[in-house]
Design a protein around this motif. Structure first.
Motif, mmCIF file in Angstrom:
data_model
loop_
_atom_site.group_PDB
_atom_site.id
_atom_site.type_symbol
_atom_site.label_atom_id
_atom_site.label_comp_id
_atom_site.label_asym_id
_atom_site.label_seq_id
_atom_site.Cartn_x
_atom_site.Cartn_y
_atom_site.Cartn_z
ATOM 1 N N LYS A 22 0.817 -1.213 0.000
ATOM 2 C CA LYS A 22 0.000 0.000 0.000
ATOM 3 C C LYS A 22 0.855 1.270 0.000
ATOM 4 O O LYS A 22 0.353 2.344 0.246
ATOM 5 N N SER A 23 2.133 1.115 -0.264
ATOM 6 C CA SER A 23 3.013 2.282 -0.306
ATOM 7 C C SER A 23 2.876 2.973 -1.662
ATOM 8 O O SER A 23 2.168 2.503 -2.555
ATOM 9 N N ARG A 24 3.555 4.061 -1.821
ATOM 10 C CA ARG A 24 3.443 4.847 -3.043
ATOM 11 C C ARG A 24 3.950 4.077 -4.262
ATOM 12 O O ARG A 24 3.361 4.152 -5.338
ATOM 13 N N ILE A 25 5.024 3.301 -4.103
ATOM 14 C CA ILE A 25 5.574 2.596 -5.258
ATOM 15 C C ILE A 25 5.028 1.183 -5.402
ATOM 16 O O ILE A 25 5.306 0.513 -6.384
ATOM 17 N N VAL A 42 15.868 -1.665 2.766
ATOM 18 C CA VAL A 42 14.531 -1.304 2.307
ATOM 19 C C VAL A 42 13.518 -1.472 3.441
ATOM 20 O O VAL A 42 12.608 -0.664 3.596
ATOM 21 N N GLY A 43 13.675 -2.507 4.254
ATOM 22 C CA GLY A 43 12.790 -2.703 5.398
ATOM 23 C C GLY A 43 12.902 -1.578 6.396
ATOM 24 O O GLY A 43 11.897 -1.118 6.950
ATOM 25 N N LEU A 48 10.421 3.421 8.499
ATOM 26 C CA LEU A 48 10.546 4.833 8.866
ATOM 27 C C LEU A 48 9.532 5.719 8.155
ATOM 28 O O LEU A 48 9.075 6.709 8.727
ATOM 29 N N VAL A 49 9.168 5.398 6.931
ATOM 30 C CA VAL A 49 8.275 6.280 6.179
ATOM 31 C C VAL A 49 6.823 5.834 6.234
ATOM 32 O O VAL A 49 5.959 6.541 5.739
ATOM 33 N N ARG A 50 6.555 4.705 6.834
ATOM 34 C CA ARG A 50 5.174 4.224 6.946
ATOM 35 C C ARG A 50 4.391 5.160 7.867
ATOM 36 O O ARG A 50 4.834 5.478 8.953
#
Length: 64
Positions: A22-25, A42-43, A48-50
């Protein structure tokens, strides 16, 4: 014997792709980033950005 580490690496990539669906990419973008970079990096970035989950409102108003 070389297939076990590769299989574990790809399994980690798939797990992160599912987590980032469900992230942007999207899931495929996360999977590609994991393959190119490393699932650990990446994890960490994904964690961090979730966004924080939204809290449910109580439904009662203090003005009444």
């Amino acid at each position: 014997m070389q297939l076990l580490p590769i299989g574990i690496y790809l399994l980690l990539c798939l797990i992160l792709a599912y987590a980032g669906r469900k992230s942007r990419i999207g899931a495929f973008g996360i999977f590609l980033c994991c393959v190119i970079f490393t699932p650990l990096l990446v994890g960490l970035i994904l964690a961090l950005v979730r966004p924080f989950p939204k809290k449910a409102s109580s439904g009662s108003s203090a003005d009444s």
